[in-house]
Design a protein around this motif. Structure first.
Motif, PDB file in Angstrom:
ATOM      1  N   UNK A 112     -14.195   1.505   3.718  1.00  0.00           N
ATOM      2  CA  UNK A 112     -14.889   0.486   2.908  1.00  0.00           C
ATOM      3  C   UNK A 112     -13.906  -0.584   2.522  1.00  0.00           C
ATOM      4  N   UNK A 113     -13.809  -0.840   1.191  1.00  0.00           N
ATOM      5  CA  UNK A 113     -12.846  -1.894   0.820  1.00  0.00           C
ATOM      6  C   UNK A 113     -11.563  -1.263   0.265  1.00  0.00           C
ATOM      7  N   UNK A 114     -11.337   0.043   0.595  1.00  0.00           N
ATOM      8  CA  UNK A 114     -10.098   0.692   0.154  1.00  0.00           C
ATOM      9  C   UNK A 114      -9.153   0.795   1.350  1.00  0.00           C
ATOM     10  N   UNK A 115      -7.866   0.596   1.104  1.00  0.00           N
ATOM     11  CA  UNK A 115      -6.877   0.745   2.183  1.00  0.00           C
ATOM     12  C   UNK A 115      -5.826   1.739   1.698  1.00  0.00           C
ATOM     13  N   UNK A 116      -5.631   2.794   2.482  1.00  0.00           N
ATOM     14  CA  UNK A 116      -4.632   3.795   2.079  1.00  0.00           C
ATOM     15  C   UNK A 116      -3.543   3.874   3.131  1.00  0.00           C
ATOM     16  N   UNK A 117      -2.329   4.094   2.657  1.00  0.00           N
ATOM     17  CA  UNK A 117      -1.221   4.271   3.608  1.00  0.00           C
ATOM     18  C   UNK A 117      -1.258   5.719   4.085  1.00  0.00           C
ATOM     19  N   UNK A 118      -1.090   5.926   5.376  1.00  0.00           N
ATOM     20  CA  UNK A 118      -1.006   7.299   5.892  1.00  0.00           C
ATOM     21  C   UNK A 118       0.420   7.809   5.660  1.00  0.00           C
ATOM     22  N   UNK A 119       0.629   9.073   5.976  1.00  0.00           N
ATOM     23  CA  UNK A 119       1.981   9.640   5.880  1.00  0.00           C
ATOM     24  C   UNK A 119       2.930   8.840   6.739  1.00  0.00           C
ATOM     25  N   UNK A 120       2.461   8.484   7.936  1.00  0.00           N
ATOM     26  CA  UNK A 120       3.296   7.674   8.844  1.00  0.00           C
ATOM     27  C   UNK A 120       3.596   6.331   8.186  1.00  0.00           C
ATOM     28  N   UNK A 121       2.582   5.725   7.587  1.00  0.00           N
ATOM     29  CA  UNK A 121       2.784   4.410   6.963  1.00  0.00           C
ATOM     30  C   UNK A 121       3.798   4.473   5.850  1.00  0.00           C
ATOM     31  N   UNK A 122       3.732   5.532   5.041  1.00  0.00           N
ATOM     32  CA  UNK A 122       4.694   5.663   3.924  1.00  0.00           C
ATOM     33  C   UNK A 122       6.102   5.885   4.458  1.00  0.00           C
ATOM     34  N   UNK A 123       6.201   6.642   5.552  1.00  0.00           N
ATOM     35  CA  UNK A 123       7.535   6.920   6.130  1.00  0.00           C
ATOM     36  C   UNK A 123       8.127   5.651   6.724  1.00  0.00           C
ATOM     37  N   UNK A 124       7.277   4.855   7.413  1.00  0.00           N
ATOM     38  CA  UNK A 124       7.768   3.607   8.017  1.00  0.00           C
ATOM     39  C   UNK A 124       8.230   2.660   6.915  1.00  0.00           C
TER      40      UNK A 124
ATOM     41  N   UNK B 271       0.828  -1.222   0.000  1.00  0.00           N
ATOM     42  CA  UNK B 271       0.000   0.000   0.000  1.00  0.00           C
ATOM     43  C   UNK B 271       0.859   1.267   0.000  1.00  0.00           C
ATOM     44  N   UNK B 272       2.040   1.202   0.584  1.00  0.00           N
ATOM     45  CA  UNK B 272       2.840   2.444   0.692  1.00  0.00           C
ATOM     46  C   UNK B 272       3.179   3.022  -0.682  1.00  0.00           C
ATOM     47  N   UNK B 273       3.761   2.218  -1.606  1.00  0.00           N
ATOM     48  CA  UNK B 273       4.123   2.819  -2.894  1.00  0.00           C
ATOM     49  C   UNK B 273       2.898   3.234  -3.705  1.00  0.00           C
ATOM     50  N   UNK B 274       1.800   2.425  -3.571  1.00  0.00           N
ATOM     51  CA  UNK B 274       0.631   2.712  -4.426  1.00  0.00           C
ATOM     52  C   UNK B 274      -0.248   3.807  -3.834  1.00  0.00           C
ATOM     53  N   UNK B 275      -0.050   4.146  -2.536  1.00  0.00           N
ATOM     54  CA  UNK B 275      -0.932   5.144  -1.911  1.00  0.00           C
ATOM     55  C   UNK B 275      -2.192   4.475  -1.417  1.00  0.00           C
ATOM     56  N   UNK B 276      -3.183   4.311  -2.334  1.00  0.00           N
ATOM     57  CA  UNK B 276      -4.436   3.680  -1.884  1.00  0.00           C
ATOM     58  C   UNK B 276      -4.718   2.485  -2.783  1.00  0.00           C
ATOM     59  N   UNK B 277      -5.090   1.352  -2.198  1.00  0.00           N
ATOM     60  CA  UNK B 277      -5.409   0.159  -2.999  1.00  0.00           C
ATOM     61  C   UNK B 277      -6.670  -0.488  -2.454  1.00  0.00           C
ATOM     62  N   UNK B 278      -7.297  -1.284  -3.292  1.00  0.00           N
ATOM     63  CA  UNK B 278      -8.472  -2.020  -2.822  1.00  0.00           C
ATOM     64  C   UNK B 278      -8.027  -3.288  -2.117  1.00  0.00           C
ATOM     65  N   UNK B 279      -8.839  -3.734  -1.180  1.00  0.00           N
ATOM     66  CA  UNK B 279      -8.500  -4.989  -0.481  1.00  0.00           C
ATOM     67  C   UNK B 279      -8.294  -6.092  -1.501  1.00  0.00           C
ATOM     68  N   UNK B 280      -9.100  -6.055  -2.583  1.00  0.00           N
ATOM     69  CA  UNK B 280      -8.986  -7.171  -3.547  1.00  0.00           C
ATOM     70  C   UNK B 280      -7.620  -7.149  -4.215  1.00  0.00           C
TER      71      UNK B 280
END
Ligand code: ATP
Length: 735
Positions: free
Chosen positions: A482-494, A434-443
């Motif tokens: 919903x069924x979207x998962x996005x990385x937060x700023x913290x997630x991208x930094x980690x 999810x970090x490189x893509x930003x936001x992705x669907x669970x699928x």
């Protein structure tokens, strides 16, 4: 012609031919021929399962030169350890002669991919590159995974699965080539990567395997023969028998202490028997090795001079290399080593003796896996030197030889199984998507997860994926809509700093009890992180460690309510790091805490990375800029092993902790103080030679003086300076 050798086929590409020519390869080894037949030049995904020394590296080079010629892009050669990266780099010099620049990328996770068509990287480093530049999975035209059996390693397995499944998820043209000497289910692994397997048992040097018990060598066929009892020590008698016949022996032992003890005992018993002029020369070289505790360097140097040595991962690189070079040159005839040597470092011997087939993991006695036995046995037989190799596994008193013959010699290595099951591995894996893509669907997360070996072997772990996503969300690294998962700023930094996601809750929890103004507290915080390499503390050291805490951070004793073995290891690691950043020598750290330099360097490089990572994620957790700065300064102090006042000076290339202290104590306390320093003033200081003086002057932008300094030094070395500048030099001396 011995079996297993093939002519280079007429249909081989020009790239393969010129590679073979430059490599001095006239005939192909069986696995190499099979790989060509299976389409390695055309970009076919392959898993090559072939014994050690059977030429797998050459197959990788064939894939790389053909892949780059056909598709351009970049090639990556992935290895499990930094030491293997350096080892492989030397065999890649052929590529440089074909015009392909080769770079190594193993360390700093902040650095992007090196600008070179071929990169040798550790699994972790490549995985982190994929997070910061997702296009890499498409740009890479060839990715070679060396020792792909590491998919079943608890720590490295999930990382390899993350890499392979992300490449498979891309519709790109990336060729994946897996290499291994111990993968019985090569077909299954090949299917996983969408390719075919090449399986060969051909070896350049035939292997004979035995069980040793009560001075008898038992063959799988059931016959046995006596071993001459000369010294009454079985490891030595087995080693000497081979040495007498002109071979060398490699004795694998289960602990460092035993390797050192047996090596010293062997040297005592052998006296000068294996010594030689060459051995004494290598010994002298080892005694000058840099970065090693004096006592260790001297001890090992005297062993090498006697033709014996020990080898383990705690030794500093300089001493490991000294042993490897002396052994390869034949100056050292017997090496006692821990199994780490089996993984990667190319040091074959005519006879390999597996002194004990038990490992001590966390206090338990575990018999080694068959794969580990095969890895060690595979080191027997030096191509071009030995007509055969011998692997001898030493039985324990209660063992029947036939049991070890069946259990190890005739047994296949264990199947390569996925280890992605754990939450830790999956959280790391999902954040990497999810970090490189930003936001992705669970699928799409499930689609990529469906491409893992784990899913292939056990089905998609939907419920664990859901829990892993929930953890990431609770910790603030991801947001679920919903069924979207996005990385937060913290997630991208980690993801960018490549820390284990669980570092975040641990950081928040520990920070409540620690003060960022106290450097020991910061070092303890770093030492508690999941990625940290901890130094095991013995019960005997507990008293000393508690005193160290009282001395360094009394408040901590009240907050760290219970000091179990984990906490004690973190305290010891923090205590050693504190000594290091206060400029204690490797000798002192070794004599006070028994920490080998190799381990210290490992702790230092890991702690430096973690401190830098925590410094970058601190702002996302609401910590002040000052906290970030303290962590960043601590990271740099750990990297160089210096007090804060030396940080400006160690930023000069060629100036490490020792020279910086010499400059500082001589009055050059800052870069500014150096601005007016003359080369000859600097060269008067101990350890500041012409090259360091030149590097300092160049760093200050005073290049011409630097050249002048070096030129004068060269002339002086040739005794020409007095002749050319006679009185001027005398004048100086006359002052
Ligand atoms: N076709 C060949 N002809 C002659 N020598 C070769 C050939 N292929 C490889 N070699 C040499 O054999 C040695 C072992 O090769 P290589 O390191 O590729 O084996 P490997 O299977 O990769 O071993 P490991 O499993 O330790 O990585 C090297 O010194 C290499 O130069």
């Amino acid at each position: 012609m011995p079996t297993g050798l093939y002519d280079i086929p007429s249909w081989a590409t020009n790239e393969t031919r010129s590679l073979a020519k430059l490599s001095g390869v006239e005939k192909l080894f069986e696995p190499q021929y099979m790989a060509l037949e299976t389409g390695v030049e055309r970009g076919e995904n392959l898993v090559v399962a072939a014994p050690t020394g059977s030429g797998k590296t050459f197959i990788a080079l064939v894939a790389i030169v053909n892949g780059l010629a056909r598709r351009g892009g970049r090639a990556f050669y992935l290895v499990p350890l930094k030491s293997v990266a350096y080892e492989k780099y030397s065999s890649f010099s052929i590529l440089a002669r074909m015009g392909f620049r080769v770079k190594i990328s193993v360390g700093d996770f902040r650095e992007g991919p090196p600008e070179a068509p071929v990169t040798i990287a550790t699994y972790e480093k490549f995985d982190s590159l994929l997070r910061v530049s997702p296009s890499l999975a498409r740009d890479a035209s060839v990715v070679v995974v060396d020792e792909i059996h590491n998919v079943s390693d608890p720590k490295r397995g999930p990382i390899l699965e993350s890499i392979v499944s992300r490449i498979l998820a891309n519709t790109g043209e990336t060729q994946i080539l897996g290499l291994s000497a111990t993968v019985p289910n090569a077909g299954e692994i090949a299917e996983w990567i969408g390719g075919r397997s090449v399986e060969s048992s051909w070896r350049p040097v035939p292997l004979r395997e035995y069980v040793f018990k009560e001075y008898r060598l038992y063959s799988p066929g059931g016959s046995w023969r006596e071993v001459p009892r000369v010294y009454g020590l079985y490891d030595l008698d087995l080693a000497v028998e081979t040495v007498e016949e002109g071979g060398q022996a490699l004795v694998f032992t289960y602990s460092r202490r035993r390797a050192v003890t047996l090596a010293k005992r062997a040297a005592r018993k052998l006296g000068r028997r294996l010594s030689s002029r060459e051995a004494r020369e290598y010994g002298a070289e080892a005694s000058r090795a840099e970065g090693a505790p004096r006592s260790v360097a001297d001890e090992l140097a005297s062993l090498i001079a006697a033709g014996v040595a020990y080898h383990h991962a705690g030794l500093p690189p300089s001493l490991r290399r000294a042993v490897e070079d002396a052994f390869r040159a034949g100056a050292v005839r017997v090496v006692y080593s821990t199994p780490t040597l089996a993984a990667g470092v190319n040091m074959p011997a005519r006879r390999v003796i597996i002194d004990s087939y038990y490992r001590y993991e966390a206090g338990f006695r575990e018999p080694i896996r068959v794969a580990e036995y095969k890895q060690m046995a595979g080191r027997a037989g030096r191509p071009g030197l030995d007509d055969y190799g011998e692997a001898v596994i030493v039985a324990e008193r209660m063992d029947r030889p036939e049991d070890l013959i069946a259990g190890y010699i005739q047994a296949p290595p264990e199947r390569v199984e996925s280890r992605l099951a754990g939450l830790r591995g999956l959280r790391h894996f999902i954040l990497g998507i999810i970090a490189p893509e930003g936001e992705v669907g669970i699928e799409s997360i499930e689609r990529v997860a469906g491409l893992t070996l784990y899913s292939r072997q056990r089905g998609l772990p939907r419920e664990i994926i859901a829990r892993a996503i929930e953890d990431l969300s609770i910790w603030g690294l991801a947001e679920v809509e919903g069924d979207r998962v996005a990385a937060t700023g913290l997630g991208r930094e980690v993801a960018a700093v490549y820390l284990d996601p669980e570092s975040v809750p641990i950081f928040k929890h520990e920070a409540r009890y620690l003060s960022f103004d106290n450097e020991f507290d910061i070092l303890y915080l770093i030492s508690t992180m999941p990625d940290m390499v901890k130094l095991a503390a013995t019960r005997r050291e507990e008293e000393k460690l508690l005193e160290a805490i009282l001395d360094a951070s009394p408040r901590m004793l009240s907050s760290v309510d219970w000091l179990g073995p984990e906490e004690m290891a973190a305290v010891k690691t923090a205590v050693v790091l504190k000594l290091w950043i206060e400029e204690a020598s490797e000798d002192r750290i070794y004599s006070e805490w028994g920490v080998h330099t190799g381990d210290l360097l490992n702790v230092v490089s890991t702690a430096e990375w973690i401190a830098a990572g925590l410094s970058r994620i601190a702002p996302y957790l609401g910590f002040s800029t000052e906290v970030s700065q303290n962590l960043s300064i601590t990271s740099r102090r750990i990297k160089h092993g210096v007090k804060p006042e030396l940080l400006p000076l160690v930023s000069i290339p060629g100036v490490g902790r020792v020279r910086a202290r010499i400059l500082f104590n001589a009055g050059y306390k800052s870069i500014h103080d150096l601005a007016t320093a003359r080369a000859e003033d600097l060269m008067r200081l101990p350890l500041i030679g012409p090259s360091t003086a030149r590097q300092i002057l160049e760093f200050l932008g005073r290049v011409d003086e630097a050249r002048l300094a070096e030129a004068r030094e060269t002339l002086a070395r040739k005794g020409l300076l007095t002749y050319l500048e006679g009185d001027a030099v005398a004048g100086e001396e006359g002052e």
